[in-house]
Scaffold this active site. Structure first.
Site, PDB file in Angstrom:
ATOM      1  N   GLY A  11       0.819  -1.208   0.000  1.00 38.03           N
ATOM      2  CA  GLY A  11       0.000   0.000   0.000  1.00 38.03           C
ATOM      3  C   GLY A  11       0.847   1.250   0.000  1.00 38.03           C
ATOM      4  CB  SER A  12      -0.008   4.709   0.977  1.00 41.11           C
ATOM      5  OG  SER A  12      -0.115   4.710   2.381  1.00 41.11           O
ATOM      6  CB  SER A  13       5.433   5.443   0.804  1.00 36.98           C
ATOM      7  OG  SER A  13       4.882   6.707   0.485  1.00 36.98           O
TER       8      SER A  13
ATOM      9  CB  VAL B 178      -0.015   3.103   5.464  1.00 39.45           C
ATOM     10  CG1 VAL B 178      -0.427   1.934   6.363  1.00 39.45           C
ATOM     11  CG2 VAL B 178      -1.169   4.089   5.326  1.00 39.45           C
ATOM     12  CB  ALA B 179       4.949   1.341   4.089  1.00 37.76           C
TER      13      ALA B 179
ATOM     14  CD  GLU C  29       4.173  -4.758  -4.317  1.00 42.26           C
ATOM     15  OE1 GLU C  29       3.607  -4.107  -5.222  1.00 42.26           O
ATOM     16  OE2 GLU C  29       3.954  -5.957  -4.075  1.00 42.26           O
TER      17      GLU C  29
ATOM     18  CB  CYS D 225       2.011  -0.283  -6.827  1.00 40.25           C
ATOM     19  SG  CYS D 225       2.079  -2.050  -7.173  1.00 40.25           S
TER      20      CYS D 225
END
Length: 547
Positions: free
Chosen positions: A274-276, A278-279, A293, A328
């Protein structure tokens, strides 16, 4: 420029024919008919925990992205309802549900589950079922949705039968003396978590889920609440073909509640796609025990050798605007060599983008952006000196897409290279929109170092393409870049995560792969060294001096 091809009424009629074709019968394990979902007939989803399907006190309404109607009642799991999930995951040993030394017959079990699930999905009515289920929650063309189902089936075929146990293949090394040998083994983590995004509601979670199960873990599965319907139906298929229902837990709910669960449950690794932003938050909150990822601002570089012009233009259109740019791996920026700039490439791109229409979902709603936000970003780039609108830049005509989502025509903005790489504008030009939007720029041969410097400054390195058969040029670019899934050659693309090669980022020790045995071993197992030292001991051995 694009023009509306259907009136609002006609658009609704066209999309209805695409999405609402009723099945003569739904599969026996299914609990809903995706074609029948409507405000008059919404479906109710359930959690799976401890081997049982369960309701919760409250539900959250999931709307149809094309018209805003409520089509699903999703469990809105609350913090006080997390107890069964905590209990379920706390029962899982760190050594997993199986490993090379304990319960190895379960590798065969999952080889059979993969085989039977693939056989089920190969049936035309089941392939149609999942294709329509995807389209109801992520409206994309039949080909885009169906390809997701086909790739997933092929993945399951790849890991059927003995190929499941081959994922746990280890190695042995001779020791220093008779009776000693070291064995490198792939060991499960035990309790794990899997958080997956909206844009590939079938392929991404299935591929990662099956890897986790094959390697002996018990996964806690959380899918984006907008699309979790698809995976609930797949989990019911897994049960139907022989997966023990207690082997995984599925939770529906909001991110904050699942975040709270992950902070309490003894999960050994969390795989997040998902989004960077949130990562990074998960990485901090979970003490780095993550495999990621995340976002990719993916570039395509056209080399000096001009050939197969229509094909290259078509691939650029597919990479930038397929699935409305919600991949993505979507082409976010196109670097055009001066030789290509002398061809009608940009006119071809505009013509190809102009074929896309809402009625067949080759363009559709953007689920993480609003129309207003995407058009404001377009205007921000157009304020850059020398920038110009190549095509698009307008809201879709005659649509009923809710305002919480985005609805714009395929859009491209040209920005001069010297402005793009400036400190003032680089951040804006390399902001991922995750919609049908791309930046285009031009470079001269002697400006390749400037282009490579720009690629070095980008923060996320998922996919990229060097479109050229000039081998010295290609090798030079590949030698100076780091993207994890790099396509090269005249047919190079940025999109496409088939089952036949690794897909994932590079340059980040947390990076997760997907689709191959190497990816499964990396993400869902760790290395364990077992050193056997069984003698014999020399009968003449005596205790040596202290050392």
């Amino acid at each position: 420029m694009l023009r509306s091809l259907c009136s609002s009424t006609a658009v609704r009629a066209c999309t209805a024919r695409v999405l609402h074709r009723r099945f003569s019968s739904v599969p026996p394990w299914a609990t809903l008919d995706p074609a029948a979902l409507s405000a008059q007939s919404p479906a109710r989803l359930q959690n799976l925990v401890g081997g049982r399907w369960a309701d919760v006190e409250r539900t959250h309404d999931v709307i149809d992205p094309l018209n805003g109607e409520v089509i699903l009642h999703m469990p809105d799991t609350q913090e006080h309802e997390l107890g069964p999930f905590l209990e379920s995951m706390r029962r899982v040993p760190k050594s997993g549900l199986h490993n090379p030394l304990r319960n190895p017959e379960r590798y065969q079990l999952y080889g059979e589950v993969c085989k039977k699930a693939a056989a089920a999905i190969e049936q035309p009515e089941v392939e149609d079922f999942f294709t329509r289920a995807i389209q109801r929650v992520v409206p994309k063309s039949d080909q885009q949705a169906r390809n997701e189902v086909v790739v997933t089936r092929r993945f399951l075929e790849n890991f059927a039968s003995d190929n499941a146990r081959f994922c746990a293949r280890g190695f042995s090394v001779a020791g220093d003396h008779t009776g000693q040998m070291s064995h490198g083994m792939r060991w499960p983590f035990g309790p794990v978590a899997l958080i997956t995004p909206f844009n590939f509601p079938f392929e991404i979670p299935v591929l990662q889920l099956m890897g986790a199960l094959i390697m002996g873990n018990k996964p806690l599965l959380k899918v984006c609440e907008r699309v979790s319907m698809v995976m609930e139906q797949y989990v019911r298929l897994l049960e139907h073909v022989g997966m023990p229902p207690q082997d995984l837990d599925l939770i529906h709910g909001k991110g904050r509640v699942v975040q709270r669960l992950l902070e309490q449950v003894p999960v050994r690794v969390t795989q997040f796609t998902g989004s960077s932003a949130v990562a990074e938050k998960l990485s901090r909150d979970l003490a780095g025990k993550v495999r990621v990822e995340d976002a990719g601002f993916d570039w395509k570089l056209l080399g000096p050798d001009v050939q197969h012009e229509e094909y290259v233009a078509w691939q650029c259109d597919q990479d930038a605007y397929g699935a409305s740019g919600q991949k993505c791996s979507a082409q976010s920026i196109l670097f055009v060599h001066e030789n290509w700039a002398r061809t009608p490439l940009l006119e071809r791109l505009e013509r190809l983008a102009g074929r896309r229409k809402l009625s067949d979902l080759t363009i559709g709603p953007v689920l993480t952006q609003t129309t207003k936000g995407m058009l404001e970003h377009t205007q921000r780039l157009l304020s850059i000196p020398g920038a110009r609108l190549l095509f698009g830049g307008r809201e879709l005509a005659d649509h009923t897409i809710p305002e919480v989502y985005g609805a714009i025509e395929p859009t491209a903005v040209f920005v001069p290279l010297e402005q793009l790489v400036s400190d003032e504008h680089f951040g804006a030009c390399t902001t991922e929109i995750f919609g049908p939007f791309q930046v285009v720029t031009e470079y001269k041969g002697e400006e390749l170092p400037t282009v490579l410097s720009a690629l070095e400054r980008m923060e996320h390195h998922l996919t990229a393409a060097v479109v050229s058969n000039d081998r010295p040029f290609v090798n030079h670019v590949l030698g100076h870049t780091v993207n994890g899934t790099q396509y090269a050659g005249i047919r190079a693309r940025t999109t496409g995560a088939p089952q036949n090669h690794w897909f994932g980022p590079a340059g980040d020790p947390r990076g997760a792969g997907i689709g191959t045995p190497e990816a499964i071993r990396l993400v869902w197992s760790c290395h364990r060294e077992v050193v056997m030292d069984e003698g014999p001991i020399d009968p003449e051995w005596t205790t040596p001096p202290p050392s």
